[in-house]
Write a protein that holds these residues in place. Structure first.
Motif, PDB file in Angstrom:
ATOM      1  N   LYS A 284       0.803  -1.213   0.000  1.00 13.91           N
ATOM      2  CA  LYS A 284       0.000   0.000   0.000  1.00 13.91           C
ATOM      3  C   LYS A 284       0.846   1.279   0.000  1.00 13.91           C
ATOM      4  CE  LYS A 284      -3.745  -2.256   2.608  1.00 13.91           C
ATOM      5  NZ  LYS A 284      -4.548  -2.231   3.855  1.00 13.91           N
ATOM      6  N   ASP A 285       2.088   1.150   0.467  1.00 10.91           N
ATOM      7  CA  ASP A 285       2.951   2.323   0.607  1.00 10.91           C
ATOM      8  C   ASP A 285       4.275   2.061  -0.102  1.00 10.91           C
ATOM      9  OD1 ASP A 285       4.481   4.473   1.347  1.00 10.91           O
ATOM     10  OD2 ASP A 285       4.089   4.308   3.494  1.00 10.91           O
ATOM     11  N   ALA A 286       4.472   2.733  -1.219  1.00  8.40           N
ATOM     12  CA  ALA A 286       5.701   2.532  -2.004  1.00  8.40           C
ATOM     13  C   ALA A 286       6.940   3.020  -1.260  1.00  8.40           C
ATOM     14  CB  ALA A 286       5.585   3.252  -3.344  1.00  8.40           C
ATOM     15  N   GLN A 287       6.752   3.839  -0.237  1.00  5.65           N
ATOM     16  CA  GLN A 287       7.878   4.376   0.531  1.00  5.65           C
ATOM     17  C   GLN A 287       8.254   3.469   1.714  1.00  5.65           C
ATOM     18  OE1 GLN A 287       9.408   7.109  -0.736  1.00  5.65           O
ATOM     19  NE2 GLN A 287       7.858   6.907  -2.353  1.00  5.65           N
ATOM     20  N   ALA A 288       7.543   2.377   1.878  1.00  5.74           N
ATOM     21  CA  ALA A 288       7.829   1.483   3.003  1.00  5.74           C
ATOM     22  C   ALA A 288       9.238   0.911   2.886  1.00  5.74           C
ATOM     23  CB  ALA A 288       6.802   0.351   3.045  1.00  5.74           C
ATOM     24  N   VAL A 289       9.922   0.836   4.021  1.00  3.21           N
ATOM     25  CA  VAL A 289      11.307   0.348   4.072  1.00  3.21           C
ATOM     26  C   VAL A 289      11.378  -0.876   4.981  1.00  3.21           C
ATOM     27  CG1 VAL A 289      13.688   0.922   4.722  1.00  3.21           C
ATOM     28  CG2 VAL A 289      12.212   2.675   3.697  1.00  3.21           C
ATOM     29  N   ARG A 290      12.117  -1.863   4.539  1.00  2.18           N
ATOM     30  CA  ARG A 290      12.254  -3.083   5.342  1.00  2.18           C
ATOM     31  C   ARG A 290      13.287  -2.883   6.441  1.00  2.18           C
ATOM     32  NH1 ARG A 290      14.515  -8.275   2.420  1.00  2.18           N
ATOM     33  NH2 ARG A 290      16.478  -7.422   3.194  1.00  2.18           N
ATOM     34  N   TYR A 291      12.943  -3.349   7.641  1.00  2.00           N
ATOM     35  CA  TYR A 291      13.890  -3.336   8.750  1.00  2.00           C
ATOM     36  C   TYR A 291      14.886  -4.489   8.578  1.00  2.00           C
ATOM     37  CZ  TYR A 291      10.576  -0.416  11.460  1.00  2.00           C
ATOM     38  OH  TYR A 291       9.742   0.580  11.909  1.00  2.00           O
ATOM     39  N   ASP A 292      16.167  -4.212   8.870  1.00  2.00           N
ATOM     40  CA  ASP A 292      17.148  -5.299   8.958  1.00  2.00           C
ATOM     41  C   ASP A 292      17.048  -5.970  10.324  1.00  2.00           C
ATOM     42  OD1 ASP A 292      18.212  -4.976   6.399  1.00  2.00           O
ATOM     43  OD2 ASP A 292      19.575  -3.392   7.092  1.00  2.00           O
ATOM     44  N   THR A 293      16.908  -5.137  11.348  1.00  2.00           N
ATOM     45  CA  THR A 293      16.689  -5.618  12.710  1.00  2.00           C
ATOM     46  C   THR A 293      15.581  -4.788  13.337  1.00  2.00           C
ATOM     47  OG1 THR A 293      18.359  -4.135  13.696  1.00  2.00           O
ATOM     48  CG2 THR A 293      19.102  -6.336  12.989  1.00  2.00           C
ATOM     49  N   LEU A 294      14.902  -5.382  14.282  1.00  2.00           N
ATOM     50  CA  LEU A 294      13.779  -4.707  14.940  1.00  2.00           C
ATOM     51  C   LEU A 294      13.661  -5.255  16.346  1.00  2.00           C
ATOM     52  CD1 LEU A 294      11.352  -2.754  14.506  1.00  2.00           C
ATOM     53  CD2 LEU A 294      10.039  -4.742  13.748  1.00  2.00           C
ATOM     54  N   SER A 295      13.492  -4.361  17.306  1.00  2.13           N
ATOM     55  CA  SER A 295      13.405  -4.804  18.691  1.00  2.13           C
ATOM     56  C   SER A 295      11.965  -5.144  19.063  1.00  2.13           C
ATOM     57  CB  SER A 295      13.930  -3.720  19.643  1.00  2.13           C
ATOM     58  OG  SER A 295      13.029  -2.631  19.711  1.00  2.13           O
ATOM     59  N   TYR A 296      11.830  -6.043  20.024  1.00  2.00           N
ATOM     60  CA  TYR A 296      10.498  -6.388  20.518  1.00  2.00           C
ATOM     61  C   TYR A 296       9.857  -5.191  21.198  1.00  2.00           C
ATOM     62  CZ  TYR A 296      12.041 -11.150  19.662  1.00  2.00           C
ATOM     63  OH  TYR A 296      12.511 -12.287  19.055  1.00  2.00           O
ATOM     64  N   GLU A 297      10.689  -4.361  21.842  1.00  3.15           N
ATOM     65  CA  GLU A 297      10.160  -3.169  22.485  1.00  3.15           C
ATOM     66  C   GLU A 297       9.472  -2.255  21.466  1.00  3.15           C
ATOM     67  OE1 GLU A 297      13.705  -4.466  25.037  1.00  3.15           O
ATOM     68  OE2 GLU A 297      13.160  -4.453  22.910  1.00  3.15           O
ATOM     69  N   GLU A 298      10.097  -2.105  20.283  1.00  2.00           N
ATOM     70  CA  GLU A 298       9.515  -1.252  19.252  1.00  2.00           C
ATOM     71  C   GLU A 298       8.254  -1.884  18.666  1.00  2.00           C
ATOM     72  OE1 GLU A 298      10.988   1.465  15.467  1.00  2.00           O
ATOM     73  OE2 GLU A 298      12.319  -0.058  16.302  1.00  2.00           O
ATOM     74  N   ILE A 299       8.283  -3.199  18.487  1.00  2.00           N
ATOM     75  CA  ILE A 299       7.089  -3.896  17.983  1.00  2.00           C
ATOM     76  C   ILE A 299       5.910  -3.643  18.904  1.00  2.00           C
ATOM     77  CG2 ILE A 299       6.056  -6.172  17.608  1.00  2.00           C
ATOM     78  CD1 ILE A 299       8.842  -7.128  16.719  1.00  2.00           C
TER      79      ILE A 299
ATOM     80  N   LYS B 266      19.035 -20.525   3.462  1.00  2.00           N
ATOM     81  CA  LYS B 266      19.775 -19.292   3.709  1.00  2.00           C
ATOM     82  C   LYS B 266      19.608 -18.846   5.157  1.00  2.00           C
ATOM     83  CE  LYS B 266      19.428 -17.631  -1.070  1.00  2.00           C
ATOM     84  NZ  LYS B 266      18.876 -16.577  -1.965  1.00  2.00           N
ATOM     85  N   ALA B 267      18.393 -18.991   5.672  1.00  2.00           N
ATOM     86  CA  ALA B 267      18.138 -18.620   7.067  1.00  2.00           C
ATOM     87  C   ALA B 267      18.913 -19.518   8.020  1.00  2.00           C
ATOM     88  CB  ALA B 267      16.644 -18.700   7.357  1.00  2.00           C
ATOM     89  N   ILE B 268      18.944 -20.811   7.743  1.00  2.00           N
ATOM     90  CA  ILE B 268      19.661 -21.763   8.606  1.00  2.00           C
ATOM     91  C   ILE B 268      21.166 -21.514   8.563  1.00  2.00           C
ATOM     92  CG2 ILE B 268      20.247 -24.213   8.856  1.00  2.00           C
ATOM     93  CD1 ILE B 268      17.360 -24.867   8.065  1.00  2.00           C
ATOM     94  N   GLN B 269      21.659 -21.021   7.432  1.00  2.00           N
ATOM     95  CA  GLN B 269      23.076 -20.702   7.302  1.00  2.00           C
ATOM     96  C   GLN B 269      23.431 -19.380   7.968  1.00  2.00           C
ATOM     97  OE1 GLN B 269      24.615 -21.150   3.183  1.00  2.00           O
ATOM     98  NE2 GLN B 269      22.763 -22.340   2.820  1.00  2.00           N
ATOM     99  N   GLY B 270      22.423 -18.624   8.387  1.00  2.00           N
ATOM    100  CA  GLY B 270      22.677 -17.342   9.029  1.00  2.00           C
ATOM    101  C   GLY B 270      22.912 -16.207   8.061  1.00  2.00           C
ATOM    102  N   GLU B 271      22.485 -16.383   6.796  1.00  2.00           N
ATOM    103  CA  GLU B 271      22.646 -15.311   5.821  1.00  2.00           C
ATOM    104  C   GLU B 271      21.737 -14.131   6.168  1.00  2.00           C
ATOM    105  OE1 GLU B 271      22.486 -16.319   1.716  1.00  2.00           O
ATOM    106  OE2 GLU B 271      23.664 -18.158   1.950  1.00  2.00           O
ATOM    107  N   LYS B 272      22.109 -12.958   5.683  1.00  2.00           N
ATOM    108  CA  LYS B 272      21.355 -11.738   5.978  1.00  2.00           C
ATOM    109  C   LYS B 272      20.160 -11.619   5.036  1.00  2.00           C
ATOM    110  CE  LYS B 272      25.159  -9.098   7.980  1.00  2.00           C
ATOM    111  NZ  LYS B 272      25.974  -7.848   7.909  1.00  2.00           N
ATOM    112  N   ILE B 273      19.079 -12.265   5.415  1.00  2.00           N
ATOM    113  CA  ILE B 273      17.820 -12.118   4.702  1.00  2.00           C
ATOM    114  C   ILE B 273      16.747 -11.727   5.714  1.00  2.00           C
ATOM    115  CG2 ILE B 273      18.436 -13.802   2.923  1.00  2.00           C
ATOM    116  CD1 ILE B 273      16.562 -15.785   4.335  1.00  2.00           C
ATOM    117  N   GLY B 274      15.696 -11.088   5.248  1.00  2.00           N
ATOM    118  CA  GLY B 274      14.574 -10.783   6.127  1.00  2.00           C
ATOM    119  C   GLY B 274      14.913  -9.804   7.231  1.00  2.00           C
ATOM    120  N   THR B 275      14.199  -9.949   8.349  1.00  2.00           N
ATOM    121  CA  THR B 275      14.326  -9.046   9.498  1.00  2.00           C
ATOM    122  C   THR B 275      14.576  -9.849  10.760  1.00  2.00           C
ATOM    123  OG1 THR B 275      12.763  -7.489   8.485  1.00  2.00           O
ATOM    124  CG2 THR B 275      13.196  -7.237  10.847  1.00  2.00           C
ATOM    125  N   ILE B 276      15.643  -9.514  11.472  1.00  2.00           N
ATOM    126  CA  ILE B 276      15.929 -10.137  12.764  1.00  2.00           C
ATOM    127  C   ILE B 276      15.162  -9.395  13.861  1.00  2.00           C
ATOM    128  CG2 ILE B 276      17.687 -10.396  14.568  1.00  2.00           C
ATOM    129  CD1 ILE B 276      18.034 -12.544  12.642  1.00  2.00           C
TER     130      ILE B 276
END
Length: 241
Positions: A175-190, A226-236
């Motif tokens: 819905k928002d073309a300006q949305a940016v993916r987080y590399d990391t995100l804290s539970y506190e912020e969630i 890739k996730a099991i190998q610890g590669e940098k994909i998605g959001t931690i």
């Protein structure tokens, strides 16, 4: 099926959305796609990774979709739907020659083992794929919460949340073309911003128990590896401390 790289984790909890089993199709389960997912999981199981799986029910039933339904009864229907998905995936694993056991939080001995932590861990130690059905066996709790609780119980090194989006964004990227993916995100912020990363109850549980979660996309089954190998994909997802 051999892995070129070494895994970063010994034991993982993989959370699959029920919607992922559709693979964007109109059928409840796209078995050809599920086979691809199972083959990727088997590759890492054969490399020594112990893998437990929680599957959602969104391809069959969502607990809150029943208009004016009693919430408890609607959630019970969702629990049954998760078990259907677990049995379907178990069947694929068995057809491919890999042992897989289904454990359910509600008693249904004709179909699956009743969940106990010790039995599930023993199955993992025996080299079997473990599938957890029925969520937590209680209404009002999502399969996100079931996934992180089971991860804590079995001592998983990380919870891998495979979704139909490749991580957590500042806004809905559809819905928002300006949305940016987080590399990391804290539970506190969630929790403070009520972000749609994982269920808020699950986020609070992870915060309290210092659990690690990776949210990534399942558009390509190879992303599991890739996730099991610890590669940098998605959001931690992690605690600030």
């Amino acid at each position: 099926m051999e892995c070129e790289k070494k895994p970063s984790y010994r034991r993982v909890l993989l959370k699959l959305s029920g919607e992922a089993l559709r693979n964007g199709k109109n059928e409840i389960i796209d078995f050809s796609y599920v086979k691809e997912v199972c083959l990727e999981i088997m590759k890492w199981k054969n490399a020594g990774v112990q893998i437990a799986i929680v599957i959602g029910a969104g391809n069959i039933w969502r607990g809150r979709q029943g208009d004016k339904m009693d919430q408890t009864r609607a959630d019970h229907m969702g629990m049954l739907a998760t078990t259907i998905n677990c049995l379907a995936m178990q069947d694929v694993f068995l057809s491919l020659g890999t042992e897989a056991e289904v454990f359910t939080a509600a008693d249904m001995p004709s179909f699956a083992h009743t969940y106990t932590r010790d039995d599930a861990v023993q199955a993992l130690e025996d080299g079997k794929i473990v599938l957890f059905g029925c969520g937590l066996g209680n209404p009002y709790f999502s399969t996100d919460t079931a996934a992180v609780l089971r991860a804590a119980e079995i001592g998983a090194d990380i919870s891998l949340f495979a979704k139909n989006i490749d991580g957590v964004y500042t806004a809905d990227p559809k819905k928002d073309a300006q949305a940016v993916r987080y590399d990391t995100l804290s539970y506190e912020e969630i929790l403070s911003k009520r972000l749609a990363a994982i269920d808020l109850t699950a986020a609070a549980f992870c915060l309290a128990n210092q659990l690690k979660v990776l949210v990534f996309g399942l558009d390509d089954p190879a992303n599991i590896g890739k996730a099991i190998q610890g590669e940098k994909i998605g959001t931690i997802l992690r605690s600030e401390t």
